[in-house]
Design a protein around this motif. Sequence first.
Motif, PDB file in Angstrom:
ATOM      1  N   UNK A   1     -18.024  11.700  -4.975  1.00 22.37           N
ATOM      2  CA  UNK A   1     -16.926  11.441  -5.123  1.00 22.37           C
ATOM      3  C   UNK A   1     -15.817  11.195  -4.759  1.00 22.37           C
ATOM      4  N   UNK A   2     -16.010  11.668  -3.136  1.00 26.50           N
ATOM      5  CA  UNK A   2     -14.174  11.373  -2.888  1.00 26.50           C
ATOM      6  C   UNK A   2     -13.845  10.185  -2.557  1.00 26.50           C
ATOM      7  N   UNK A   3     -15.704   9.303  -2.799  1.00 25.43           N
ATOM      8  CA  UNK A   3     -15.870   7.799  -2.083  1.00 25.43           C
ATOM      9  C   UNK A   3     -14.974   7.112  -4.067  1.00 25.43           C
ATOM     10  N   UNK A   4     -15.390   7.994  -5.204  1.00 30.01           N
ATOM     11  CA  UNK A   4     -15.445   7.320  -6.218  1.00 30.01           C
ATOM     12  C   UNK A   4     -13.635   7.775  -6.391  1.00 30.01           C
ATOM     13  N   UNK A   5     -13.178   8.566  -6.125  1.00 31.52           N
ATOM     14  CA  UNK A   5     -11.786   9.450  -6.068  1.00 31.52           C
ATOM     15  C   UNK A   5     -10.819   7.907  -5.244  1.00 31.52           C
ATOM     16  N   UNK A   6     -11.689   7.351  -3.944  1.00 23.90           N
ATOM     17  CA  UNK A   6     -11.077   6.307  -2.948  1.00 23.90           C
ATOM     18  C   UNK A   6     -10.489   5.219  -4.168  1.00 23.90           C
ATOM     19  N   UNK A   7     -11.626   5.007  -5.080  1.00 23.43           N
ATOM     20  CA  UNK A   7     -11.988   3.833  -4.982  1.00 23.43           C
ATOM     21  C   UNK A   7     -11.086   3.556  -6.215  1.00 23.43           C
ATOM     22  N   UNK A   8     -11.242   4.689  -7.658  1.00 26.68           N
ATOM     23  CA  UNK A   8     -10.432   4.578  -8.928  1.00 26.68           C
ATOM     24  C   UNK A   8      -8.960   4.288  -8.199  1.00 26.68           C
ATOM     25  N   UNK A   9      -8.020   5.176  -7.157  1.00 29.97           N
ATOM     26  CA  UNK A   9      -6.928   4.898  -6.652  1.00 29.97           C
ATOM     27  C   UNK A   9      -6.311   4.083  -6.170  1.00 29.97           C
ATOM     28  N   UNK A  10      -7.549   2.898  -5.205  1.00 34.07           N
ATOM     29  CA  UNK A  10      -6.941   1.879  -4.910  1.00 34.07           C
ATOM     30  C   UNK A  10      -6.739   0.110  -5.822  1.00 34.07           C
ATOM     31  N   UNK A  11      -8.947   0.236  -6.719  1.00 35.78           N
ATOM     32  CA  UNK A  11      -9.458  -0.848  -7.138  1.00 35.78           C
ATOM     33  C   UNK A  11      -8.525  -0.410  -8.777  1.00 35.78           C
ATOM     34  N   UNK A  12      -8.921   0.978  -9.420  1.00 40.58           N
ATOM     35  CA  UNK A  12      -8.106   0.692 -10.939  1.00 40.58           C
ATOM     36  C   UNK A  12      -7.123   1.230 -10.089  1.00 40.58           C
ATOM     37  N   UNK A  13      -5.937   1.704  -9.955  1.00 41.85           N
ATOM     38  CA  UNK A  13      -4.623   2.452  -9.244  1.00 41.85           C
ATOM     39  C   UNK A  13      -3.577   3.320 -10.515  1.00 41.85           C
ATOM     40  N   UNK A  14      -3.796   2.051 -11.597  1.00 42.81           N
ATOM     41  CA  UNK A  14      -3.059   1.777 -12.957  1.00 42.81           C
ATOM     42  C   UNK A  14      -3.675   2.279 -13.819  1.00 42.81           C
TER      43      UNK A  14
ATOM     44  N   UNK B   1     -15.799  -2.767  -2.969  1.00 41.97           N
ATOM     45  CA  UNK B   1     -15.130  -2.979  -4.107  1.00 41.97           C
ATOM     46  C   UNK B   1     -13.661  -2.638  -3.396  1.00 41.97           C
ATOM     47  N   UNK B   2     -13.686  -2.042  -2.929  1.00 39.26           N
ATOM     48  CA  UNK B   2     -12.654  -0.972  -2.202  1.00 39.26           C
ATOM     49  C   UNK B   2     -11.849  -2.394  -1.381  1.00 39.26           C
ATOM     50  N   UNK B   3     -13.298  -2.813  -0.360  1.00 38.42           N
ATOM     51  CA  UNK B   3     -13.254  -3.409   0.586  1.00 38.42           C
ATOM     52  C   UNK B   3     -12.612  -4.656   0.269  1.00 38.42           C
ATOM     53  N   UNK B   4     -13.128  -5.529  -1.180  1.00 32.61           N
ATOM     54  CA  UNK B   4     -12.702  -6.618  -1.538  1.00 32.61           C
ATOM     55  C   UNK B   4     -11.175  -6.326  -1.666  1.00 32.61           C
ATOM     56  N   UNK B   5     -10.904  -5.633  -2.233  1.00 34.28           N
ATOM     57  CA  UNK B   5      -9.492  -5.430  -3.002  1.00 34.28           C
ATOM     58  C   UNK B   5      -8.408  -4.555  -1.567  1.00 34.28           C
ATOM     59  N   UNK B   6      -8.715  -3.791  -0.882  1.00 36.87           N
ATOM     60  CA  UNK B   6      -7.691  -3.762   0.364  1.00 36.87           C
ATOM     61  C   UNK B   6      -7.839  -5.520   1.202  1.00 36.87           C
ATOM     62  N   UNK B   7      -8.662  -5.991   1.280  1.00 37.55           N
ATOM     63  CA  UNK B   7      -8.769  -7.638   1.958  1.00 37.55           C
ATOM     64  C   UNK B   7      -7.531  -8.712   1.023  1.00 37.55           C
ATOM     65  N   UNK B   8      -7.599  -7.655   0.073  1.00 35.82           N
ATOM     66  CA  UNK B   8      -6.611  -8.979  -0.749  1.00 35.82           C
ATOM     67  C   UNK B   8      -5.093  -9.043  -0.922  1.00 35.82           C
TER      68      UNK B   8
END
Length: 363
Positions: A129-142, A228-235
Amino acid sequence: MQDPGDSEFWTPSPEDYDYLNDTDYACNDSEWDLSYSLLPVFYMLVFVLGLSGNGVVIFTVWKAKPKRRSADTYIGNLALADLAFVVTLPLWATYTALGFHWPFGSALCKISSYLVLLNMFSSVFCLTCLSFDRYLAIVHSLSSANLRSRSTMLISLAVIWLLSGLLALPSLILRDTRVEDNHTLCDLDFTGLSSKENENLWIAGLSILTTVPGFVLPLLLMTIFYCFIGGKVTMHFQNLKKEEQKKRRLLKIIITLVVVFAICWLPFHIVKTIHFLGLVGVLDLTCSVHYLIVSLYPYATCLAYVNSCLNPFLYAFFDLRFRSQCFFFFGLNKTLHGQISNTSSSLSAQTQKSEIHPLATKV
């Protein structure tokens, strides 16, 4: 060798070296004196570190309620799961020191075994759930505001504990005491459920029930999230705003927790899986291989137990926010003030003083 590590599924004993006596295997009993001495000491060390460390985490998260992040709530529940487990370790330490004699009765045998599995499931589900929360916060923040709301988080926590409790139930139901060679063992009891011939199939089935939902599937999900997070952060690496940098720091902490969890639990699941594959005949284990598996098992279990006391030290080492909260809530403001003075000599004394409280509540 009786050991609480896989308290529901497999508790190897010296007799395991004579396993499948109706086959061509012929193994001699092993000398367990070293384990009888080392394991109780190790259990008590994990107990002391885990009790104090996770207690500090729970207290800090509770006191930080006005500024608590969703990640903090999951971390607090992760610490609660670890704490529920480590309080049972004095019982297992005594059990091992007495040469695997359980003097505490059937109820504590069941409850202690249940808490071992409850900790494993709830820990990995909290990390997922922590990982999913970070995924939402970074990849789908809006677009993830509703999914990351307080009500959704509380529902997810309820699901975590309910599912963990249900998956750990076989340990509560099947674990019991039995007397053997003047020793009272805390062991599996399949009486009334299966014949002796089908007992290995029960053990294998229960082992799969632990490893797949308790390790393989969550680890697979977390890997997908971080890809997914890695791709977003790298971008967006070159143009990180201050708020995004905070998210990235928190991400590093959570990734560290996941990696450490995987390292600690992977040997345990590998050893256990090889063992049950041998029991059901999928793998043709020689006597020497079985000897090695049974010998490695208690130490793989010990490595898994280490995870329950490591997390607080990971927070303290990697998370400035957590350290600042600890300093603030435990009245160590002056200590924190001195650290800031040494590393930020350009700040005025008045500015340094004013920074102490904001540090304790910074997002």
